[in-house]
Enzyme design. Structure first.
Site, PDB file in Angstrom:
ATOM      1  N   MET A 120      -4.024  31.967 -13.152  1.00 40.96           N
ATOM      2  CA  MET A 120      -3.450  32.305 -14.360  1.00 40.96           C
ATOM      3  C   MET A 120      -2.519  30.948 -14.845  1.00 40.96           C
ATOM      4  SD  MET A 120      -2.699  36.028 -15.222  1.00 40.96           S
ATOM      5  CE  MET A 120      -1.060  36.353 -14.380  1.00 40.96           C
TER       6      MET A 120
ATOM      7  N   LEU B 139       0.616  26.326 -11.871  1.00 42.94           N
ATOM      8  CA  LEU B 139       0.052  26.245 -10.514  1.00 42.94           C
ATOM      9  C   LEU B 139       1.410  25.831  -9.562  1.00 42.94           C
ATOM     10  CD1 LEU B 139      -3.390  24.398 -11.380  1.00 42.94           C
ATOM     11  CD2 LEU B 139      -2.757  26.794 -11.102  1.00 42.94           C
TER      12      LEU B 139
ATOM     13  N   GLY C 274       0.418  27.234  -3.501  1.00 40.31           N
ATOM     14  CA  GLY C 274      -0.393  28.421  -3.090  1.00 40.31           C
ATOM     15  C   GLY C 274      -1.728  28.178  -3.862  1.00 40.31           C
ATOM     16  N   HIS C 275      -1.846  28.000  -5.154  1.00 46.52           N
ATOM     17  CA  HIS C 275      -3.048  27.699  -5.867  1.00 46.52           C
ATOM     18  C   HIS C 275      -3.623  26.447  -5.341  1.00 46.52           C
ATOM     19  CE1 HIS C 275      -0.515  29.660  -9.126  1.00 46.52           C
ATOM     20  NE2 HIS C 275      -1.441  30.680  -9.064  1.00 46.52           N
TER      21      HIS C 275
ATOM     22  N   GLN D 258      -4.078  42.307 -18.181  1.00 45.75           N
ATOM     23  CA  GLN D 258      -3.614  42.882 -16.927  1.00 45.75           C
ATOM     24  C   GLN D 258      -1.850  42.918 -17.045  1.00 45.75           C
ATOM     25  OE1 GLN D 258      -5.205  39.452 -15.031  1.00 45.75           O
ATOM     26  NE2 GLN D 258      -3.245  39.380 -13.726  1.00 45.75           N
TER      27      GLN D 258
ATOM     28  N   VAL E  82       0.728  31.377   1.277  1.00 47.56           N
ATOM     29  CA  VAL E  82       1.555  30.021   1.352  1.00 47.56           C
ATOM     30  C   VAL E  82       3.009  30.280   0.951  1.00 47.56           C
ATOM     31  CG1 VAL E  82       1.694  27.390   0.272  1.00 47.56           C
ATOM     32  CG2 VAL E  82      -0.523  28.673   0.686  1.00 47.56           C
TER      33      VAL E  82
ATOM     34  N   SER F  68       4.217  31.896  -9.437  1.00 44.30           N
ATOM     35  CA  SER F  68       4.522  31.399 -10.599  1.00 44.30           C
ATOM     36  C   SER F  68       5.900  32.184 -11.178  1.00 44.30           C
ATOM     37  CB  SER F  68       3.323  31.756 -11.662  1.00 44.30           C
ATOM     38  OG  SER F  68       2.291  31.085 -11.074  1.00 44.30           O
TER      39      SER F  68
END
Ligand code: AMP
Length: 293
Positions: free
Chosen positions: A44, A47, A50-51, A75, A191, A201
């Protein structure tokens, strides 16, 4: 020879950015026609490291990497943060360029959900485990519907998802298997920041004070996993863990031990493998985390 200035950041070729399914489809068809493999990293945006680790994992598995950036309205419940969810397109694009991502799939809401859109995936199994689904009943229907669409649009051989959203990883894996979608779902360990806080995020919502408290979640998870492995009884360990989290200032949604594969409730530590999962609010920020035992 003149030294290169440290301020010069080497950026790779800019990824192609697709906004329309037809252009994406033509590009993917060309790639596949050359016999190359494709991996998708659904995100989404906003970033973080982790992304980017998911992107690197995708890069190791496939010839071409596509990152989707789509803040998926279905969602989010009406009272959740869809409107205020962080959107950081320029820095996202820069980070993905540095990682030599091949393409970004950035559909608009009207592209994903055109007028008259009337179909929804209703997941069962791990999506009804009584964890996230209990507090966000709309969530996995929205996730499955959008992920199924993304997988059909990109037709990747691989897609990478984070263990940070552990129930989501299990739900997406089950959905892909159940619908016979020919994509292998690959999980990536969470991460973390140096102090143990799982990157998210939504950590951007934390005040300075909350940010110092937030790592408590992972500290307690680790301590409970250690105690369970040392033979402490399950129920008492969970109760004490939950108390510690509440004492630190969180409003706890759940703190549970589940079978790591099925997410079914377990009666004792002897069930195996076990996963501890937690969700709790710190001020207005809802954080989730989990750990293997
Ligand atoms: P999101 O953008 O939050 O929807 O997340 C996109 C993907 O990144 C999902 O597969 C998440 O599980 C994954 N992800 C988010 N945070 C982390 C993290 N700290 N470590 C690993 N994966 C993560």
């Amino acid at each position: 020879m003149r030294k290169k200035s440290k301020s010069i950041v080497k950026v790779g070729a800019k990824p192609r950015v697709f906004y329309a399914p037809a252009a994406l489809h033509a590009w993917v068809t060309d790639i596949r026609g050359k016999g190359q493999t494709v991996a998708l990293v659904p995100t989404m945006g906003a970033l973080h490291a982790g992304h980017l680790a998911l992107v690197r994992l995708a890069r190791r598995r496939a010839d071409r990497v596509v990152v989707s950036i789509f803040v998926n309205p279905t969602q989010f419940a009406p009272n959740e943060d869809f409107g205020s969810y962080p959107r950081t397109w320029a820095t996202d694009l820069h980070a993905l360029s540095e990682l030599h991502v091949d393409a970004i799939w950035a559909p608009g809401v009207a592209t994903m959900y055109p007028d008259g859109f009337a179909t929804k995936i209703v997941p069962g199994g791990p999506a009804l485990a009584g964890l996230e689904d209990k507090f966000r009943p709309h969530f996995f229907g929205g996730v499955c519907t959008v992920v199924a669409k993304l997988l059909l649009q990109v037709t990747p051989q691989f897609a990478t998802f984070g263990e940070k959203d552990y129930q989501q990883l299990k739900v997406v894996t089950a959905m892909t298997r159940d619908l016979g979608i020919p994509t292998k779902i690959i999980g990536l360990p969470t991460v973390r920041e140096k102090d143990g806080l799982a990157m998210s995020s939504r950590n951007a919502y934390l005040s300075a004070d909350e940010r110092t408290v937030a790592p408590t979640l992972y500290r307690v998870l680790r301590e409970c996993a250690r105690r369970l492995n040392a033979g402490s009884p399950l129920a008492a360990t969970l109760t004490e863990g939950e108390e510690q989290i509440a004492h630190a200032g969180f409003a706890v949604d759940y703190f549970e031990a589940r079978h790591a594969e099925t997410l079914a409730p377990i009666a004792s530590r002897k069930a195996s493998p076990v996963r501890l999962l937690v969700a709790a609010k710190l001020g207005r920020t809802r954080l989730i985390d989990n750990i293997g035992v």
